[in-house]
Design an enzyme around this catalytic site. Structure first.
Site, PDB file in Angstrom:
ATOM      1  N   HIS A  17       0.832  -1.208   0.000  1.00  0.00           N
ATOM      2  CA  HIS A  17       0.000   0.000   0.000  1.00  0.00           C
ATOM      3  C   HIS A  17       0.862   1.252   0.000  1.00  0.00           C
ATOM      4  CE1 HIS A  17       0.937   0.880   4.208  1.00  0.00           C
ATOM      5  NE2 HIS A  17       0.792  -0.418   4.441  1.00  0.00           N
ATOM      6  N   GLU A  90      -2.555  -7.056   7.330  1.00  0.00           N
ATOM      7  CA  GLU A  90      -1.267  -6.990   8.008  1.00  0.00           C
ATOM      8  C   GLU A  90      -1.279  -7.898   9.246  1.00  0.00           C
ATOM      9  OE1 GLU A  90       1.796  -6.959   8.201  1.00  0.00           O
ATOM     10  OE2 GLU A  90       2.310  -4.841   7.832  1.00  0.00           O
TER      11      GLU A  90
END
Length: 217
Positions: A17, A90
């Site tokens: 990201h 994550e």
């Protein structure tokens, strides 16, 4: 002699990201849901522009906002809607989330030592171990690849996930020191042919050159 055509490999482009404010100050995010900052939004657009000329069959993303916002910008350029893949969130960093690295060393010295040593069983008291992360990430990678044999797929994820992907493909131990970079909005191409995985390119950032990003301001 009749030549038997060789099927093309399945290629996955993993994109970390774009940058967040917590990235900029080295604050642990984990599964805390953080938005992209202005730089991260420009990075996401630059990734989409770079990949627009590539034949992409599908776009997947972690459903955390920083990844999803990156995927939406990429999807706009590719003409593809992102598909949510929660298994690629994550790592859960438990009591570490929201703290900077300096704060970790000050407030959790024993835990930080286990983290820095890459203890595969250490789970931050209420988070996730490297072993658990490895299991969920590799299962998701295999599942996505199986859905799109011989095609190119983009997958937007996080730094901790990319750490696992690299080790999975290379067969590197979880506790080995990291010997590769994971830049925000970097492109990481892996391929699978006949069940064998390989890295084609890792941490590519040509699309993030200052001139390319300046024009997106």
């Amino acid at each position: 002699m009749l030549e038997i055509p060789t099927p093309p490999p399945t290629r996955l482009c993993f994109v970390r990201h774009g940058e967040t404010e917590w990235n900029a100050v080295r604050r642990i995010q984990g599964q805390t849901d953080i938005d992209l900052n202005a730089s991260g939004r420009r990075q996401a657009v630059a990734v989409g522009r770079w990949l627009a000329a590539t034949d992409i069959a599908a776009l997947y993303s972690s459903d955390l906002r920083r990844a999803w916002q990156t995927a939406e910008a990429i999807g706009d350029a590719l003409g593809l809607p992102p598909q949510a893949e929660p298994a690629l969130r994550e790592r859960r960093y438990g009591v570490f989330e929201g703290l900077t690295y300096d704060e970790l060393q000050r407030d959790h010295p024993a835990g930080y030592a286990a983290f820095a040593a890459r203890d595969p069983d250490y789970d931050f008291a209420s988070g996730e171990s490297l072993k658990s992360l490895y299991a969920r990430v590799t299962e998701a990678v295999r599942r996505i690849a199986a859905r799109h044999p011989g095609r190119n797929v983009v997958v937007v994820v996080h730094g901790g996930v990319l750490d696992i992907v690299n080790r999975f493909v290379r067969g590197k131990p979880l506790d080995a020191p990291r010997d590769f970079l994971i830049p925000n909005a970097g492109l990481n191409w892996i391929a699978c042919r006949d069940g064998l995985w390989s890295i084609e390119h890792w941490g590519a950032t040509d699309h993030l050159a200052p001139g390319a990003l300046d024009e997106l301001r």
